[in-house]
Design an enzyme around this catalytic site. Structure first.
Site, PDB file in Angstrom:
ATOM      1  N   GLU A 470       0.873  -1.086  -0.037  1.00 19.04           N
ATOM      2  CA  GLU A 470      -0.116   0.000  -0.194  1.00 19.04           C
ATOM      3  C   GLU A 470       0.836   1.284  -0.143  1.00 19.04           C
ATOM      4  O   GLU A 470       1.175   1.772  -0.974  1.00 19.04           O
ATOM      5  CB  GLU A 470      -0.853   0.099   1.084  1.00 19.04           C
ATOM      6  N   GLU A 741      -1.352  -0.677  13.519  1.00 18.59           N
ATOM      7  CA  GLU A 741      -2.389  -0.452  12.657  1.00 18.59           C
ATOM      8  C   GLU A 741      -3.647  -0.956  13.782  1.00 18.59           C
ATOM      9  O   GLU A 741      -4.724  -0.292  13.785  1.00 18.59           O
ATOM     10  CB  GLU A 741      -2.632  -1.184  11.610  1.00 18.59           C
TER      11      GLU A 741
HETATM   12  C1  BGC Z   1      -5.026   1.530   5.302  1.00 16.30           C
HETATM   13  C2  BGC Z   1      -5.930   2.653   6.314  1.00 16.30           C
HETATM   14  C3  BGC Z   1      -6.803   3.139   5.737  1.00 16.30           C
HETATM   15  C4  BGC Z   1      -7.950   2.128   5.199  1.00 16.30           C
HETATM   16  C5  BGC Z   1      -9.191   2.740   4.832  1.00 16.30           C
HETATM   17  C6  BGC Z   1      -6.197   0.480   4.830  1.00 16.30           C
HETATM   18  O1  BGC Z   1      -5.897  -0.544   3.989  1.00 16.30           O
HETATM   19  O2  BGC Z   1      -3.977   0.924   5.555  1.00 16.30           O
HETATM   20  O3  BGC Z   1      -4.976   2.844   7.268  1.00 16.30           O
HETATM   21  O4  BGC Z   1      -7.370   4.321   6.203  1.00 16.30           O
HETATM   22  O5  BGC Z   1      -7.517   1.167   4.557  1.00 16.30           O
HETATM   23  O6  BGC Z   1      -9.953   1.680   3.977  1.00 16.30           O
END
Ligand code: BGC
Length: 971
Positions: A470, A741
């Site tokens: 990501e 996270e």
């Molecule tokens: C991200 C997040 C993001 C979220 C929202 C995730 O994959 O890592 O931090 O805000 O998706 O869908």
């Protein structure tokens, strides 16, 4: 002795910026003085084309009576491109005393009009463009005369690195950085005067895929912005005789591939040293079998000067240990989850292949864990050329890791020589602005983890995470964290750049993409709390830095976002439809859901109100009277509908969640009794959870504020200090060196949350840092006078576990400090207030009679402008300077603290349990000891909620031998 001094002149947040394209650059300065209460009465500001001669300046503000010392806009004759402008400042203080002229600072322009860019974009020969390896490009340059100065302006479709005569140009990494390339791309400016040698020189370029055409997103999309890599570059040489020469990229440049066979941001790099082309970027190299490049037109056209600070190596970390895992892997431990790369040294026969695989954590068996990287390979391979000691670090990739699995490295006496490895930390090189420390080592560790989370995820843009596939500019994450971020580092340039991309990528209807730059599929919708970044982020930069220009620049974007929401819901005051990410990752989510229990329309309407309020406040700052009216009215309507829709007549919210109560409080959506009720319910909710939170991305940043600012500060502190799951400190007990996270990225039993979305370096929950600086340490501002021109020092002393809290923040005006220290006998508070600001200092539980500053009673202290006593506090108005306040701890702040902690400490002891049980009949909660563990005495005995009768409490405390005489001060 001259006591007034102008220091730290900056231009557009930077010291002596090279290559700006701002037509009216803004200059800021700081002032030093040993005299307290110093303010700027007037300034004089001059700009000259000569560093030494200001006799006939290009611009002279003359004596200007004004307190303004930040963001003074240049209003002289129109600037020209490629010129250095020198400037200096002098100031007068309130007594009319003037400073000397400051040291001379400068800025240098690049292209003020991009039509002046002459170089063409070139790309390697079409037969080569699909290759994976990194390209080498070269050009021999003939210079005719003695050089006075030289600059290179360059950018690339891809990521690039320059060299001149075999030496790297500058220290930047991953240039040109990531912007919404189809709308704007940054170029960099390098001063190469000293790198040019004689008449013959060679410019070399390494060109990799980067964000432009490399793999991006979890779908591993490629070629998002284009399918060719390209470079455009201008070398400007100024000869000593005043003439100039330009050398531009064109079809005469040559290109080939070399040792870097593969390089991708997510996946790593493969370097075969046997393929090095020795001397490729120096004179005399035979490039006859290199191919010509071709001029191409399909590249970005909107070239802008570098806005952000560059990405660089900012620190090196030596491994802590090397070990063999149960699975038999050789693993290096850096001791810190970091972002960057490994630099290695190796001596081995040609063709030896060394493989480094990077990961963040070990699993519960002690094996290195790659699962959470998803498709990101994070693998670096180096193949030796076999010529003595070789050194290598990958260039066009970065990894998020603490552990490195090493394969193929020749062992020495059966061991990996770990001294040949070093971690290089890479991120946007911002100025550090904040420091925070307390008497609690776990909280200090939390602060460090927050800072590491910021460093790892501020790699040219605010990303969600730095390790898996990501690493995107998720708007929600950025919005949640920005205020904390702005305490730790100067984020002005960083967010200015990113917000320009946000504006560029905003959908036509005003919606805001989930990620900026937007690389997710077209037609994605917008979500509350994510899209609100469009409003919250510029406002935060304005508040912290006093930067009005960012508001002016983003105003349309802010307004478009609010107007977008207005068109969404079933009426213009509600947002109760469409896709919403909700309270992302909240713990009250249903099984297998990422989205917390708080109703999504409640969250959306709450944020709608908040963004409308900020937009209205922005309109006030920008003096847009019509909009001030419009959005004041809109805000009123939203608030009213929020109450109609989500609040019962007696003040219960339709969502009985922490996040719902938090938002209604901090966004000021409930008033009077309803507000008190909301605060009470929130506190009860936390108590019912044994001082644990349930909030996700949306509620967490505000949770502690909602408690502290509504009468439940001690609950907020207990949440902070909570060390069992879920809590901030819990992750530290599990070895975290960054912010996770998920609250349960590692579960209490040591297992992981899940492979599918489990980053160990996600800054969102680090947003508690904001409250740590503003509430615990008490560095606050008066928002109507931004940039801390009017400071409020309001530390929360006592009633908690802390015996000291110390924070400082390098504001635009200079350093602000608030540090307090609490003993049984006294309270000490050190405060530093920069010149040209004033502060209100609130000393809790103090009284005027025995409050001293540096040995003097307070009514006789220089710099103290007024003294009042209210609600048990002493309030001082002070001018600039450093102050040491001391007063007796008469109100027993520490006593509460001592009793509480000892009660907690003693709980595991059998005798204590017995004694507690003896008094337990008064306790109304199901599990008396568990509750005692987390309730303070104050709460135990508070009227109406008594868990233990007051006399019982006194006996209990005595019997536990906590204090000699019990004099409970429960206020
Ligand atoms: C991200 C997040 C993001 C979220 C929202 C995730 O994959 O890592 O931090 O805000 O998706 O869908």
């Amino acid at each position: 002795m001259q006591d007034l001094k102008v220091v730290n002149i900056s231009c557009e947040y930077k010291t002596n910026p090279l290559g700006i394209d701002v037509k009216k650059p803004r200059v800021s300065w700081q002032i030093e003085s040993t005299q307290r209460g110093t303010k700027q009465l007037a300034y004089q500001y001059q700009v000259s084309l000569s560093e030494t001669d200001f006799e006939q300046p290009l611009y002279d503000s003359g004596y200007t009576e004004s307190e303004q010392s930040l963001h003074i806009e240049y209003t002289g004759p129109e600037l020209e491109s490629h010129k250095r402008y020198f400037n200096r400042v002098k100031v007068w203080n309130q007594d009319g005393l003037d400073s000397d002229w400051s040291d001379v600072a400068w800025w240098e322009t690049a292209f003020l009009d991009q039509s002046e860019w002459q170089a063409q974009w070139i790309t390697p020969n079409p037969s080569e463009i699909d290759q994976t390896p990194v390209f080498l490009l070269r050009k021999e340059v003939q210079l005719k005369k003695e050089i006075a100065s030289a600059r290179i302006y360059a950018t690339a479709a891809g990521v690039y690195e320059l060299s001149l005569n075999g030496e790297k140009v500058g220290e930047d990494l991953l240039a040109p950085g990531w912007t919404s390339y189809n709308k704007r791309i940054q170029y960099q400016t390098y001063d190469v005067t000293s790198q040019l040698t004689g008449s013959k020189n060679v410019i070399g370029v390494l060109l990799a895929n980067g964000w432009y055409k490399g793999d991006l997103t979890w779908e591993d999309k490629r070629n998002i912005y284009g399918d060719k890599r390209g470079v455009t570059l201008q070398l400007h040489v100024r000869y000593q005789d005043g003439t100039e020469e330009l050398i531009l990229t064109d079809g005469t440049w040559k290109a080939t591939t070399g040792p870097i066979l593969y390089s991708e941001l997510y996946h790593g790099e493969t370097y075969d040293a046997r393929l090095e082309q020795k001397g490729w970027d120096t004179i005399g190299f035979d490039d006859s079998n290199w191919k010509s490049t071709v001029v191409a037109s399909e590249f970005p056209t909107n070239l802008v000067a570098q806005e952000n600070n560059p990405t660089r190596v900012t620190e090196t970390i030596f491994p802590q240990s090397v070990f063999i895992t149960p699975a038999g892997d050789t693993v290096i431990d850096l001791g810190q989850n970091m972002v960057g790369r490994i630099r290695l040294k190796v001596e081995a026969p040609a063709g030896t292949k060394i493989v480094l695989k990077h990961a963040e954590v070990l699993d519960k068996d002690g094996n290195i864990y790659f699962g959470n990287l998803r498709s990101a390979r994070q693998t670096v391979e180096y193949i030796t050329k076999g010529e003595g000691m070789e050194e290598y670090a990958p260039i066009f990739t970065f990894q998020g890791f603490r552990y490195v699995k090493v394969e193929g490295y020749p062992l020495q006496n059966g061991k990996l020589p770990v001294e040949n490895f070093v971690g290089e930390v890479i991120h946007t090189d911002m100025n550090k602005t904040g420091e925070f420390e307390t008497s609690n080592p776990l909280v200090n560790k939390l602060q460090q983890n927050i800072v590491w989370g910021q460093r790892g995820n501020f790699v040219d843009l605010p990303t969600d995470c730095p390790q898996r596939d990501e690493r995107l500019g998720w708007t929600g994450d950025a919005q949640v964290f920005i205020r904390t971020a702005m305490f730790n580092y100067q984020g002005g340039p960083f967010f200015t750049k990113w917000l320009r991309d946000l504006k560029a990528d905003q959908f036509k209807d005003g919606g805001v993409p989930f990620v900026i730059p937007n690389v997710l599929p077209d037609g994605e919708s917008s979500s509350t709390a994510w899209g609100d970044a469009a409003v919250i982020c510029p406002w935060t930069v304005y508040l912290v830095n006093g930067d009005k220009r960012i508001l002016a620049e983003q105003y349309e974007s802010m307004k478009n976002w609010v107007e977008f929401i207005r068109r969404q819901g079933e009426n213009e005051f509600l947002w109760n439809n469409g896709f919403q990410l909700g309270d992302w990752l909240a713990l009250d989510a249903k099984e297998n859901s990422y989205i917390g229990a708080t109703a999504r329309d409640l969250i959306a309407t709450a944020f709608y109100a908040y963004s409308t309020r900020v937009l209205r406040d922005t309109a006030v700052v920008l003096e847009k009277a019509e909009d001030v009216r419009t959005y004041t009215e809109l805000l009123g309507g939203i608030k009213q509908h929020f109450n109609l829709e989500f609040v019962s007549s007696t003040g219960r919210l339709t969502s009985q969640t922490q996040t719902a109560y938090v938002l209604s409080l901090v966004f000021d959506l409930v008033d009077g009794k309803v507000r008190d009720r909301a605060a009470f319910e929130l506190n009860e909710h936390v108590l019912d959870n044994d001082y644990h939170l349930t909030t996700g991305f949306v509620g967490t940043p505000y949770l502690a504020f909602a408690l502290s600012n509504n009468g439940y500060h001690e609950t907020a502190v207990k949440l902070l200090l909570q060390d069992t799951y879920p809590s901030w400190i819990y992750s530290i007990t599990k070895g975290a060196t960054t912010i996770w996270e998920h609250w349960d990225s590692i579960k209490p039993d040591g297992s992981f949350w899940s492979d599918d979305m489990n980053s160990f370096n996600h800054y969102a929950y680090g947003a508690i840092g904001d409250w740590m600086y503003r509430v615990l340490a008490g560095i606050e501002m008066e928002e109507s006078v931004p940039a801390y021109k009017r400071i409020r020092i309001q530390p929360r002393i006592g009633g908690t576990d802390f015996t000291y809290v110390s924070a400082n923040f390098e504001s635009m005006y200079g350093k602000i400090e608030s540090s307090w220290n609490l003993t049984e006998e006294e309270v000490r508070l050190t405060v530093q207030i920069p010149v040209n600001t004033t502060a209100q200092v609130i000393l809790p539980n103090a009284n005027i009679e025995n409050l001293q500053e540096d040995g003097r009673y307070i009514n006789n202290v220089d710099g103290v402008l007024s003294i009042t006593e209210a609600e048990g506090d002493v309030r001082l108005e002070v001018g600039s300077g450093t102050y040491q306040f001391i007063y007796p701890n008469e109100k027993g702040m520490k006593k509460i603290y001592t009793i509480n902690t000892r009660l907690i400490d003693l709980l595991d002891n059998d005798q204590t349990k017995e004694i507690l049980e003896k008094y337990s009949p008064g306790i109304t909660r199901p599990n008396p000891t568990a509750n005692l563990k987390v309730l303070s005495l104050k709460e135990l005995a508070s009227p109406g909620k008594a868990k233990i009768p007051h006399d019982g409490l006194e006996k209990l405390v005595k019997e536990l031998n906590l204090v000699e005489s019990v004099e409970l001060n429960l206020s």
